[in-house]
Enzyme design. Structure first.
Site, short mmCIF file in Angstrom:
data_model
loop_
_atom_site.label_atom_id
_atom_site.label_comp_id
_atom_site.label_asym_id
_atom_site.label_seq_id
_atom_site.Cartn_x
_atom_site.Cartn_y
_atom_site.Cartn_z
N GLU A 100 0.74 -1.17 0.05
CA GLU A 100 0.06 -0.11 0.02
C GLU A 100 0.83 1.36 0.04
OE1 GLU A 100 -3.54 -0.14 -0.21
OE2 GLU A 100 -2.91 -2.02 -0.80
N TRP A 139 2.18 1.76 -3.66
CA TRP A 139 1.05 2.36 -4.42
C TRP A 139 1.21 3.77 -4.21
CZ3 TRP A 139 -1.99 1.31 -8.17
CH2 TRP A 139 -2.48 -0.27 -8.35
N TRP A 146 -16.33 10.27 -13.17
CA TRP A 146 -15.56 9.98 -11.98
C TRP A 146 -14.93 11.48 -11.39
CZ3 TRP A 146 -10.45 11.77 -12.47
CH2 TRP A 146 -9.62 12.16 -13.70
N TRP A 197 -20.71 10.47 -20.28
CA TRP A 197 -21.36 10.32 -18.82
C TRP A 197 -22.68 10.88 -18.82
CZ3 TRP A 197 -17.97 7.35 -16.46
CH2 TRP A 197 -16.49 7.26 -16.76
N TRP A 236 -9.40 6.88 -7.95
CA TRP A 236 -10.81 7.21 -8.78
C TRP A 236 -10.61 6.92 -10.33
CZ3 TRP A 236 -15.45 8.06 -8.23
CH2 TRP A 236 -16.10 8.44 -6.73
N ASN A 272 -10.46 1.82 2.91
CA ASN A 272 -9.88 1.65 1.73
C ASN A 272 -10.85 0.87 0.78
OD1 ASN A 272 -7.98 2.41 -0.16
ND2 ASN A 272 -7.64 0.08 -0.30
#
Length: 520
Positions: A306, A309, A393, A337, A416, A375
């Site tokens: 993590e 990341w 998004w 969208w 996202w 998370n």
């Protein structure tokens, strides 16, 4: 002149990481450390660099009006920052210095303060966000006009920018090979703390006329009631308290991290965001625990993943700044969208936790009430907004930016875009989280749902995850009236899923059958 002290490969940063080993011959007589998102004394790279380079060192923090002016007046993050600043001031005083605090535009405040203190250099930890880069360029120009050096050092990440590259010398765009390269490359020196206690003798108390008092929340223009304060303790001491709590639990992180009703995470993300703990400290603990192997090693390995990341998303933002506002893969900007009054109403229902899907609603109520979201639930709620409601998004990204205590542009944007399948290392667009199966799997007893959606508390577990499927008697017994005290589902997931497949097909993503399985 800006001197960027870490724009080299990681294997040539050993001197930078061990700045405390320099001789006592100071490069500058006076230096100023400008703290931003590194509110600590321990293992602070810019502070260590200044202490190694200057005979006398001042430390400053600016409550940045270019940021604060755009926040709600009850923003809980401002209270957390101020509490951390107050603790930092006391720590610096105990070590012979003190914190100079300003309230204004740093592009004006820092050069003005540097001139008033008579320093020859200003030190700061490098930031990677577009707005921060523009701010630092403005400060650098003003300092240069005064003949004052501006030195930037790496502090927020283990590896940055071009430090982890592919065999072809290119930045990675997929996480897994980046992680492998990161793990091959990391060495003890990369995780070593910066500075040593004896260096603090160079801290200098600022003149009384310059130092001033730390402004109150009211002076800053904020009113944050106790009920809205961030639940975790602030400052270095708060970060240490949470780390001490987490270390015995780290061995089980891989087993517990996905269950929002279980104490699985470290809850250190807000401390990482504002730098009240060093990323090196956390990575060092995880890396050391990994070496033990077995189950304990698995937990540490997952947690370190993590943290990697986080490095990855900072690297992506550096190399691809267009992700701030546009898709990492430009083709996905062609997606149409949902828009109009119906989409706006759906977005508001999502924001307020009124979608009719209990796990999604509980998660959104959690972020609204506390500023924190687990998370796993960040992925579930993001997938629901984008792939069930068909909403851009970027609207969700902006909402999280306002609501999250630990908001960080690189990680928020990366998360996202991952959920929307528009980003690097994106999940294939046909992988869509099913909010019901996610609920059944990760909150099987409904403990999390019942906490944040109390109107459903009396439903049996079997009916809790999808109340619209329950029979009329079960709903009556629990006092649930769909459409009155709890909403009907905004959309039917199976129908929305087919619409998403059609929406994404226009950008010619990897071909797949319309009957591909959900992500569960």
């Amino acid at each position: 002149m800006v001197r960027d002290l870490a724009r080299t490969s990681s294997h040539s940063t050993e001197l930078g990481a061990q700045v405390s080993r320099r001789t006592d011959m100071s490069e500058f007589h006076k230096g100023l450390v400008w703290l931003r998102r590194d509110l600590r004394c321990t293992d602070n790279a810019s502070l260590a660099q200044a202490l190694a380079s200057c005979a006398e060192v001042y430390v400053a923090f600016v409550f940045d009006t270019t940021i604060l002016d755009g926040l709600p007046r009850d923003d809980r993050r401002v209270a957390f920052i101020r509490d951390s600043v107050c603790e930092l001031d006391e720590t610096l005083k105990a070590r012979g210095g003190g914190l100079v605090v300003r309230h204004g535009d740093p592009a004006h405040e820092i050069p003005t303060l540097a001139r008033a203190l008579g320093v020859q250099a200003v030190f700061a930890a490098r930031d990677y966000e577009p707005a921060a880069l523009r701010r630092d360029r403005a400060v650098a120009r003003s300092l240069e006009d005064q003949g004052i050096a501006f030195e930037l050092v790496k502090d927020h990440v283990i590896f940055e920018m071009n430090e982890v590259l592919s065999a072809q010398g290119e930045p990675y765009s997929v996480f897994t090979p980046y992680q492998r390269a990161w793990l091959r490359q990391v060495r003890p020196v990369d995780l070593a703390p910066h500075g040593k206690p004896s260096d603090f003798r160079r801290l200098t108390q600022p003149p009384g006329a310059v130092k001033g008092a730390i402004p109150s929340l009211a002076t800053l223009g904020f009113d944050v009631p106790e009920s809205r304060r961030i639940a975790v303790p602030a400052g270095e001491s708060g970060a240490q308290q949470l780390l001490d709590d987490f270390l015995p639990r780290m061995a089980h992180y891989h087993e517990r991290r996905d269950y929002p009703a279980v104490r699985g995470p470290s809850y250190l993300s807000v401390h990482l965001r504002f730098g009240t703990v060093s990323i090196r400290t956390l990575a060092r603990e995880a890396h050391a625990a990994m070496q033990h192997g077995g189950e304990a090693g698995r937990g540490a390995q997952t947690w370190l993943g993590e943290l990697i990341w986080r490095d990855f998303y900072f690297m992506i933002l550096h190399h691809h700044p267009h992700v701030d506002g546009r898709a990492f893969k430009p083709a996905y900007d062609a997606i149409e969208w949902a828009a109009g009054k119906e989409a706006d109403a759906a977005f508001l229902a999502w924001c307020e936790g009124r979608t009719g899907y209990p796990l999604v609603d509980a998660a959104m109520r959690q972020i609204n009430e506390t500023g924190y979201m687990h998370n796993r639930l960040r992925m579930v709620t993001a997938s629901f907004l984008v792939k069930d409601l068909g909403i851009d998004w970027r609207r969700g990204e902006a909402y999280f930016a306002q609501a999250l205590n630990d908001f960080d542009l690189a990680a928020n944007n990366g998360g996202w875009q991952w959920a929307a399948s528009t980003g690097c290392d994106a999940q294939p667009y046909f992988r869509i989280f099913n909010p019901v199966t996610q609920s059944e799997k990760f909150d099987p007893e409904g403990r999390f749902i019942r906490k944040y959606v109390p109107e459903l508390a009396d439903l049996p577990n079997k009916a809790l995850h999808a109340p619209w499927r329950a029979d009329a008697q079960t709903l009556r017994d629990a006092g649930v009236v769909l459409g009155q005290n709890y909403p009907e589902p905004l959309v039917a997931h199976d129908v929305a899923r087919q619409e998403t497949l059609t929406r994404y097909a226009v950008v010619k993503s990897p071909a797949t059958s319309a009957g591909a399985p959900d992500a569960g």
